[in-house]
Design an enzyme around this catalytic site. Structure first.
Site, PDB file in Angstrom:
ATOM      1  N   LYS A 149       0.832  -1.204   0.000  1.00 44.32           N
ATOM      2  CA  LYS A 149       0.000   0.000   0.000  1.00 44.32           C
ATOM      3  C   LYS A 149       0.871   1.261   0.000  1.00 44.32           C
ATOM      4  O   LYS A 149       2.084   1.183   0.242  1.00 44.32           O
ATOM      5  CB  LYS A 149      -0.922  -0.017   1.229  1.00 44.32           C
ATOM      6  CG  LYS A 149      -0.179  -0.005   2.559  1.00 44.32           C
ATOM      7  CD  LYS A 149      -1.139  -0.316   3.721  1.00 44.32           C
ATOM      8  CE  LYS A 149      -0.377  -0.296   5.041  1.00 44.32           C
ATOM      9  NZ  LYS A 149      -1.210  -0.776   6.165  1.00 44.32           N
ATOM     10  N   MET A 189      12.385  24.458   3.071  1.00 42.67           N
ATOM     11  CA  MET A 189      11.556  23.651   2.168  1.00 42.67           C
ATOM     12  C   MET A 189      12.425  22.823   1.218  1.00 42.67           C
ATOM     13  O   MET A 189      12.154  21.642   0.989  1.00 42.67           O
ATOM     14  CB  MET A 189      10.613  24.557   1.374  1.00 42.67           C
ATOM     15  CG  MET A 189       9.617  23.773   0.525  1.00 42.67           C
ATOM     16  SD  MET A 189       8.592  24.827  -0.518  1.00 42.67           S
ATOM     17  CE  MET A 189       7.638  25.726   0.695  1.00 42.67           C
ATOM     18  N   TYR A 227      17.053  30.092   8.425  1.00 43.45           N
ATOM     19  CA  TYR A 227      15.897  30.816   8.975  1.00 43.45           C
ATOM     20  C   TYR A 227      15.953  30.888  10.491  1.00 43.45           C
ATOM     21  O   TYR A 227      16.276  29.892  11.152  1.00 43.45           O
ATOM     22  CB  TYR A 227      14.600  30.098   8.598  1.00 43.45           C
ATOM     23  CG  TYR A 227      14.134  30.308   7.181  1.00 43.45           C
ATOM     24  CD1 TYR A 227      13.877  31.593   6.687  1.00 43.45           C
ATOM     25  CD2 TYR A 227      13.919  29.217   6.346  1.00 43.45           C
ATOM     26  CE1 TYR A 227      13.424  31.769   5.387  1.00 43.45           C
ATOM     27  CE2 TYR A 227      13.461  29.385   5.045  1.00 43.45           C
ATOM     28  CZ  TYR A 227      13.222  30.667   4.576  1.00 43.45           C
ATOM     29  OH  TYR A 227      12.767  30.842   3.307  1.00 43.45           O
ATOM     30  N   ARG A 268     -10.825  -0.155  14.326  1.00 47.51           N
ATOM     31  CA  ARG A 268     -10.470   0.641  13.158  1.00 47.51           C
ATOM     32  C   ARG A 268     -11.267   0.136  11.958  1.00 47.51           C
ATOM     33  O   ARG A 268     -12.092   0.850  11.418  1.00 47.51           O
ATOM     34  CB  ARG A 268      -8.957   0.545  12.921  1.00 47.51           C
ATOM     35  CG  ARG A 268      -8.451   1.538  11.902  1.00 47.51           C
ATOM     36  CD  ARG A 268      -6.952   1.467  11.726  1.00 47.51           C
ATOM     37  NE  ARG A 268      -6.488   0.210  11.137  1.00 47.51           N
ATOM     38  CZ  ARG A 268      -5.259   0.017  10.667  1.00 47.51           C
ATOM     39  NH1 ARG A 268      -4.371   0.990  10.733  1.00 47.51           N
ATOM     40  NH2 ARG A 268      -4.906  -1.138  10.143  1.00 47.51           N
TER      41      ARG A 268
HETATM   42  C1  LIG Z   1      -0.454  -1.736   6.888  1.00 47.68           C
HETATM   43  C2  LIG Z   1      -1.061  -3.027   7.258  1.00 47.68           C
HETATM   44  C3  LIG Z   1      -0.284  -4.193   7.308  1.00 47.68           C
HETATM   45  C4  LIG Z   1       1.213  -4.168   7.225  1.00 47.68           C
HETATM   46  O1  LIG Z   1       1.708  -3.675   8.449  1.00 47.68           O
HETATM   47  P1  LIG Z   1       3.262  -3.550   8.783  1.00 47.68           P
HETATM   48  O2  LIG Z   1       3.276  -3.115  10.202  1.00 47.68           O
HETATM   49  O3  LIG Z   1       3.792  -2.520   7.858  1.00 47.68           O
HETATM   50  O4  LIG Z   1       3.884  -4.876   8.561  1.00 47.68           O
HETATM   51  C5  LIG Z   1      -0.945  -5.406   7.496  1.00 47.68           C
HETATM   52  N1  LIG Z   1      -2.280  -5.448   7.676  1.00 47.68           N
HETATM   53  C6  LIG Z   1      -3.049  -4.338   7.684  1.00 47.68           C
HETATM   54  C7  LIG Z   1      -4.510  -4.458   7.895  1.00 47.68           C
HETATM   55  C8  LIG Z   1      -2.472  -3.093   7.489  1.00 47.68           C
HETATM   56  O5  LIG Z   1      -3.235  -1.991   7.507  1.00 47.68           O
END
Ligand SMILES: *Cc1c(COP(=O)(O)O)cnc(C)c1O
Length: 350
Positions: A35, A292, A244, A130
């Site tokens: 993801k 930046m 800055y 969640r």
């Molecule tokens: C992001 C996620 C993972 C992977 O988690 P890591 O801690 O990066 O290994 C697995 N399952 C779900 C549901 C997630 O949201």
């Protein structure tokens, strides 16, 4: 060229997957979470490298990300979508053969009506609050869902990066309670849960961050390197300031390099005066605020002027950088912005 260089070692990603696959154990399938653009490192290339290493289940957050992975991998590998089947997703799920992890009775109904006979999974909530069906909700629809033949049933741990946290055992017990006796492959663990041991592995593990070199997988091979070109250097006198807000003052004659990257490149402003860059293993502290597009670096102690300074390197990994920015490795990786010149090493079929 005044942009930072982000080098991604796909062989390291593949080797981390193989190591986590060995830890998952015999008879357990190890998936791969890709993801958020493969945790910022390029979902298409990362997914191809992982497919070459043997991964067959790819997890994404949204159907749109699944479309990109399908494009990269072609038909064959499974692509599972954590957010499930949202309004508007039906064509993508159907055309690209994505597997939505259904999170609610609404999603279950939507999927069974819109795409009858097409693959889906179920996500259960075991206490994280969640995503996923709650125990009562699941009890009400389990029979209907199971009759339609889910591909996978999963839940997610809230505290798996703390092995002694009582939440782990409590979620494990809740997952058993909700799924024991059903004839569907089960998955509970991301990287943290995978490291908790075999009780947490079930049929499929879902590592993400461990593939990309981040904690809690301490044995990971580093994957990403960031090298920043030096645009200009200058000699400054005792008492002069840099950047800055005049937040850094020279306490003697000093030499300052200005490197090309800043908070717009995901190098958080919290690193101001609080982090080092490296030249061939020698630490060079940040001088002043991260702006930046630029960072000042104290190179007084170096012989000569380096062309590049590294901020992510074997001397300072993702989690060290995260700690200096008061965040976690996940956020460092996924904040790396579009501006880097990215180079991918390795990743060929083997
Ligand atoms: C992001 C996620 C993972 C992977 O988690 P890591 O801690 O990066 O290994 C697995 N399952 C779900 C549901 C997630 O949201």
């Amino acid at each position: 060229m005044a942009t930072g260089h982000l080098t991604i070692d796909l062989d390291a990603v593949a080797s981390n997957w193989r190591a986590l696959d060995r830890l998952s154990g015999a008879g357990v399938e190890t998936g791969a979470v890709v993801k958020a653009n493969g945790y910022g490192l390029g979902a298409d290339r990362v997914a191809r490298a992982l497919a070459n290493a043997g991964a067959r289940k790819f997890f994404v957050a949204a159907a749109e990300e699944g479309a990109e992975i399908r494009q990269a991998l072609g038909r064959g590998p499974e692509i599972l979508v954590f957010s499930g089947h949202m309004p508007g997703d039906t064509d993508m799920i159907g055309d690209l053969d994505l597997i939505p992890m259904l999170n609610s009775v609404d999603q279950l109904t939507r999927h069974l009506e819109a795409l009858p006979g097409r693959r889906f999974g179920i996500q259960l909530d075991t206490g994280m609050n969640r995503l996923g069906m709650e125990p009562g909700e699941w009890a009400a629809v389990a029979q209907i869902a199971l009759a339609a033949g889910p591909h996978l049933v999963m839940s997610h741990l809230a505290c798996a990066d703390e092995p002694d946290h009582p939440m782990n055992a409590s979620q494990l017990a809740a997952f058993h309670e909700m799924t024991d006796g059903i004839d569907v492959p089960r998955s509970l663990s991301a990287t943290g849960g995978l490291l908790l041991g075999a009780d947490y592995h079930f049929d499929v593990t879902r590592p993400g961050i461990g593939l990309y070199g981040g904690l809690p997988y301490t044995d990971a091979t580093p994957v990403a390197r960031i090298s920043l070109p030096v645009i200009q250097t200058r000699e400054i006198a005792d008492g002069e300031t840099v950047g800055y807000g005049n937040s850094w003052t020279a306490d003697g004659p000093a030499r300052i390099a200005t490197v090309a990257a800043g908070y717009a490149d995901g190098l958080h402003r919290a690193l101001s005066n609080n982090c080092t860059l490296y030249h061939e293993g020698t630490a060079c502290p940040i001088a002043g605020r991260v702006s930046m597009d630029m960072i000042g670096v104290d190179i007084t102690h170096l012989n000569g002027t380096p062309q590049m300074l590294d901020i992510l390197c074997p001397e300072q990994g993702v989690d060290a950088l995260a700690e200096a920015a008061d965040t976690i490795g996940y956020e460092i990786l996924t904040s790396l912005a579009a501006r880097y010149r990215r180079t991918w090493l390795g990743g060929l079929a083997q």
